[in-house]
Design an enzyme around this catalytic site. Structure first.
Site, PDB file in Angstrom:
ATOM      1  N   HIS A  68     -12.644  -6.277  -6.898  1.00  0.00           N
ATOM      2  CA  HIS A  68     -11.820  -5.103  -6.612  1.00  0.00           C
ATOM      3  C   HIS A  68     -10.497  -5.619  -6.065  1.00  0.00           C
ATOM      4  O   HIS A  68     -10.464  -6.305  -5.053  1.00  0.00           O
ATOM      5  CB  HIS A  68     -12.491  -4.181  -5.605  1.00  0.00           C
ATOM      6  CG  HIS A  68     -11.691  -2.947  -5.341  1.00  0.00           C
ATOM      7  ND1 HIS A  68     -11.807  -1.825  -6.119  1.00  0.00           N
ATOM      8  CD2 HIS A  68     -10.729  -2.692  -4.428  1.00  0.00           C
ATOM      9  CE1 HIS A  68     -10.969  -0.906  -5.667  1.00  0.00           C
ATOM     10  NE2 HIS A  68     -10.303  -1.406  -4.645  1.00  0.00           N
ATOM     11  N   CYS A  69      -9.409  -5.301  -6.738  1.00  0.00           N
ATOM     12  CA  CYS A  69      -8.095  -5.828  -6.368  1.00  0.00           C
ATOM     13  C   CYS A  69      -7.405  -4.875  -5.382  1.00  0.00           C
ATOM     14  O   CYS A  69      -7.163  -3.715  -5.716  1.00  0.00           O
ATOM     15  CB  CYS A  69      -7.233  -5.996  -7.615  1.00  0.00           C
ATOM     16  SG  CYS A  69      -5.593  -6.619  -7.259  1.00  0.00           S
ATOM     17  N   PRO A  70      -7.054  -5.363  -4.194  1.00  0.00           N
ATOM     18  CA  PRO A  70      -6.354  -4.492  -3.238  1.00  0.00           C
ATOM     19  C   PRO A  70      -4.908  -4.206  -3.641  1.00  0.00           C
ATOM     20  O   PRO A  70      -4.347  -3.208  -3.212  1.00  0.00           O
ATOM     21  CB  PRO A  70      -6.420  -5.284  -1.922  1.00  0.00           C
ATOM     22  CG  PRO A  70      -6.615  -6.695  -2.330  1.00  0.00           C
ATOM     23  CD  PRO A  70      -7.352  -6.669  -3.632  1.00  0.00           C
ATOM     24  N   GLY A  73      -5.471  -1.501  -6.299  1.00  0.00           N
ATOM     25  CA  GLY A  73      -6.355  -0.451  -5.830  1.00  0.00           C
ATOM     26  C   GLY A  73      -7.393  -0.088  -6.865  1.00  0.00           C
ATOM     27  O   GLY A  73      -7.853   1.046  -6.928  1.00  0.00           O
ATOM     28  N   LYS A  74      -7.754  -1.060  -7.696  1.00  0.00           N
ATOM     29  CA  LYS A  74      -8.640  -0.797  -8.816  1.00  0.00           C
ATOM     30  C   LYS A  74      -9.540  -1.999  -9.049  1.00  0.00           C
ATOM     31  O   LYS A  74      -9.226  -3.114  -8.667  1.00  0.00           O
ATOM     32  CB  LYS A  74      -7.785  -0.550 -10.062  1.00  0.00           C
ATOM     33  CG  LYS A  74      -8.487   0.137 -11.164  1.00  0.00           C
ATOM     34  CD  LYS A  74      -7.499   0.618 -12.179  1.00  0.00           C
ATOM     35  CE  LYS A  74      -8.185   1.639 -13.039  1.00  0.00           C
ATOM     36  NZ  LYS A  74      -7.310   2.197 -13.995  1.00  0.00           N
TER      37      LYS A  74
END
Length: 123
Positions: A68-70, A73-74
């Protein structure tokens, strides 16, 4: 910017809950139940070859889930992993270019300060 938007806007590989839970199983009764996997958190049933993993942040299952990439946000999964790698490469190139530009500015500033000090000493 295009690679960032592509990464952020593309479906990362979230399977359609209705298709795989109802239609897929009813249309393929000959499928061995051992060839299916059910997520214990979101109760979706899919074939094993999908390699689903559940994202605890988004609360969805994603095909070939990476992380999950901060920044976006996805979730990063099967369908947006390549645009994500392109985004990271461009980001690193931009950071390197910014660092070189900053060093050039710093060196030029130091040289101009040194010239000012020499002019003051000559007077």
């Amino acid at each position: 910017m295009i690679s960032y938007l592509t990464t952020a806007l593309i479906n990362p590989g979230i399977p359609d809950r209705e298709y795989y839970s109802k239609i897929f199983i009813s249309q393929n009764p000959d499928i061995n139940p051992s060839g299916l996997v059910k997520c214990s958190k979101c109760n979706i049933v899919v074939p094993k070859h999908f390699r689903l993993s559940h994202c605890d942040i988004c609360q969805v299952c994603v095909k070939k889930y990476d992380h999950h990439c901060p920044w976006t946000g996805k979730c990063i999964g099967e369908k947006n992993i390549i645009p994500f790698y392109v985004f990271i490469c461009f980001l690193l190139a931009y950071m390197f270019m910014s660092f070189i530009t900053f060093l050039t500015y710093l060196i030029n500033w130091q040289e101009s300060e040194f010239r000012k000090m020499r002019k003051i000493r000559k007077i």
